[in-house]
Design a protein around this motif. Structure first.
Motif, PDB file in Angstrom:
ATOM      1  N   GLU A 184       0.843  -1.179   0.000  1.00 45.25           N
ATOM      2  CA  GLU A 184       0.000   0.000   0.000  1.00 45.25           C
ATOM      3  C   GLU A 184       0.888   1.241   0.000  1.00 45.25           C
ATOM      4  N   TYR A 185       0.261   2.416  -0.155  1.00 48.40           N
ATOM      5  CA  TYR A 185       1.024   3.650  -0.319  1.00 48.40           C
ATOM      6  C   TYR A 185       0.429   4.754   0.533  1.00 48.40           C
ATOM      7  N   VAL A 186       1.298   5.590   1.045  1.00 53.46           N
ATOM      8  CA  VAL A 186       0.895   6.760   1.805  1.00 53.46           C
ATOM      9  C   VAL A 186       1.373   7.982   1.031  1.00 53.46           C
ATOM     10  N   ALA A 187       0.430   8.770   0.524  1.00 52.19           N
ATOM     11  CA  ALA A 187       0.760   9.994  -0.199  1.00 52.19           C
ATOM     12  C   ALA A 187       0.553  11.172   0.732  1.00 52.19           C
ATOM     13  N   ILE A 188       1.597  11.959   0.950  1.00 52.45           N
ATOM     14  CA  ILE A 188       1.566  13.033   1.933  1.00 52.45           C
ATOM     15  C   ILE A 188       2.029  14.319   1.277  1.00 52.45           C
TER      16      ILE A 188
END
Length: 369
Positions: A184-188
């Motif tokens: 999964e990915y965390v876009a910040i």
């Protein structure tokens, strides 16, 4: 094996940009008229055997007003802001100890051998294309956080581009292994608190938490960086830890190893259950040589270590170099001895020569008669 790969992207304000690769933890893509560079990344990795936490702070320079991080994670992650005081405490604990080391004879820099050198925006909101799912979104201080799933790196790139994140094709290819593993990915996205100001200096630290079977620090995407990079890594675990290899950089150097004694503050809260701290520094003169992530392992012993910097000082007595006093004192002693001998010789009485005693008269026998 569980790993976390961290990539830093800049938020594009225009529609057409030319990528500029300059980031210690991945790719950095400023807008056409802006630039940003990461000079150092300092991160804390905490691993308790079941869960990994990463607290990361970047020190940046440039003139960009907005930036973004894209973080692949092996399991669903939670994201929070971290207390910047954490790194202040770590820096204080792991700082080298200065000790004086005295020398008797003058060295370069001491008189009389003094030489010339004596120094030392809006949150993501577009509908995801097929292959990309939006798990959730949070607002954390200056951060807009979107958590994503992806089964296609091209679809992930399309979503990021649509929402203001520019994903260069090379980084998309680099992310493919993690898409294949269904990470999964965390876009910040980050913007300064004051509108119109630039992102510079140490940014607010971000705290991620996720399940982990083995501790790994993300470095694989750093091979896309165009400038030499510097890494400061703090590892909290039950025992002393170390990277298992160089992964294309210089040899990792241990700066500190020891048990945490703090009972309050952000470090004490983070270190609970993982009392041993190891600090490692590493340089990457040519980031293109980076071959993978840092796999962290336990060392053979939990021997403590703290770097010592010796400050060489000339031994003095009342501000006067001891060697000079010794030489002057020795010469003075020699002169004094010579003078005393001369005075003693001058004061010695002169004895008169012994009297001359005439020989007794010779008696001759009388031959008369």
């Amino acid at each position: 094996m569980t790993a976390v790969v961290l990539a830093l992207l800049a938020l594009q304000l225009g529609s057409l940009v030319s990528p500029a690769w300059a980031c210690g933890c991945g790719a950095l893509v400023p807008s056409a008229a802006q630039r940003i560079a990461v000079g150092r990344e300092a991160s804390v990795v905490r691993w308790d055997g079941r869960q990994e936490q990463i607290v990361m702070r970047l020190t940046v320079s440039g003139n960009t007003r907005q930036a973004a991080w894209i973080m692949p994670v092996p399991h669903r992650a939670t994201a929070t802001l971290a207390d910047p005081a954490l790194f202040d405490t770590l820096n204080a604990i792991t700082a080298p100890v200065h000790r004086d080391r005295y020398h008797f004879w003058p060295q370069d820099g001491d008189w009389p051998l003094v030489s010339g050198d004596t120094g030392g925006g809006p949150p993501p909101g577009a509908l995801p294309p097929p292959g990309v799912g939006v798990v959730g979104r949070e607002r954390l201080g200056p951060f807009d956080v979107a958590r994503l799933t992806a089964t296609d790196p091209d679809a992930l790139g399309d979503w990021l581009n649509t929402n203001g994140f520019v994903l260069p094709s090379r980084l998309g290819q680099a992310l493919r292994p993690y898409v294949d593993q269904r990470w999964e990915y965390v876009a910040i996205r980050l913007a300064p608190a004051t509108a119109g100001t630039t992102l510079t200096g140490a940014l607010d630290p971000l705290h991620l938490t996720f399940a982990a079977e083995s501790p790994v620090y993300p470095m694989r995407l750093s091979r896309l960086a165009g400038d030499p990079q510097s890494l400061g890594l703090y590892i909290l675990a039950a025992h002393r830890m170390e990277p298992s290899g160089t992964i294309g950089g210089s040899r990792p150097l241990v700066a500190y190893a020891g048990r945490i004694t703090a009972t309050s503050g952000p470090l004490a809260a983070l270190a609970k259950g993982t009392p041993f701290l190891t600090a490692v520094n590493q340089e990457f003169p040519d980031p293109s040589r980076i071959t993978g992530d840092h796999l962290l392992r336990r060392t053979a012993t939990d021997a403590p270590f703290q770097q010592v910097i010796y400050d060489d000082r000339l031994r003095e007595v009342a501000g006067v170099p001891a060697w000079l006093l010794t030489i002057v004192g020795g010469l003075a002693a020699l002169v004094t001895t010579a003078v005393l001998l001369a005075v003693r010789r001058a004061r010695r009485p002169v004895l008169p020569p012994p009297p001359v005693i005439p020989p007794p008269p010779t008696h001759r026998p009388d031959r008369s008669g």
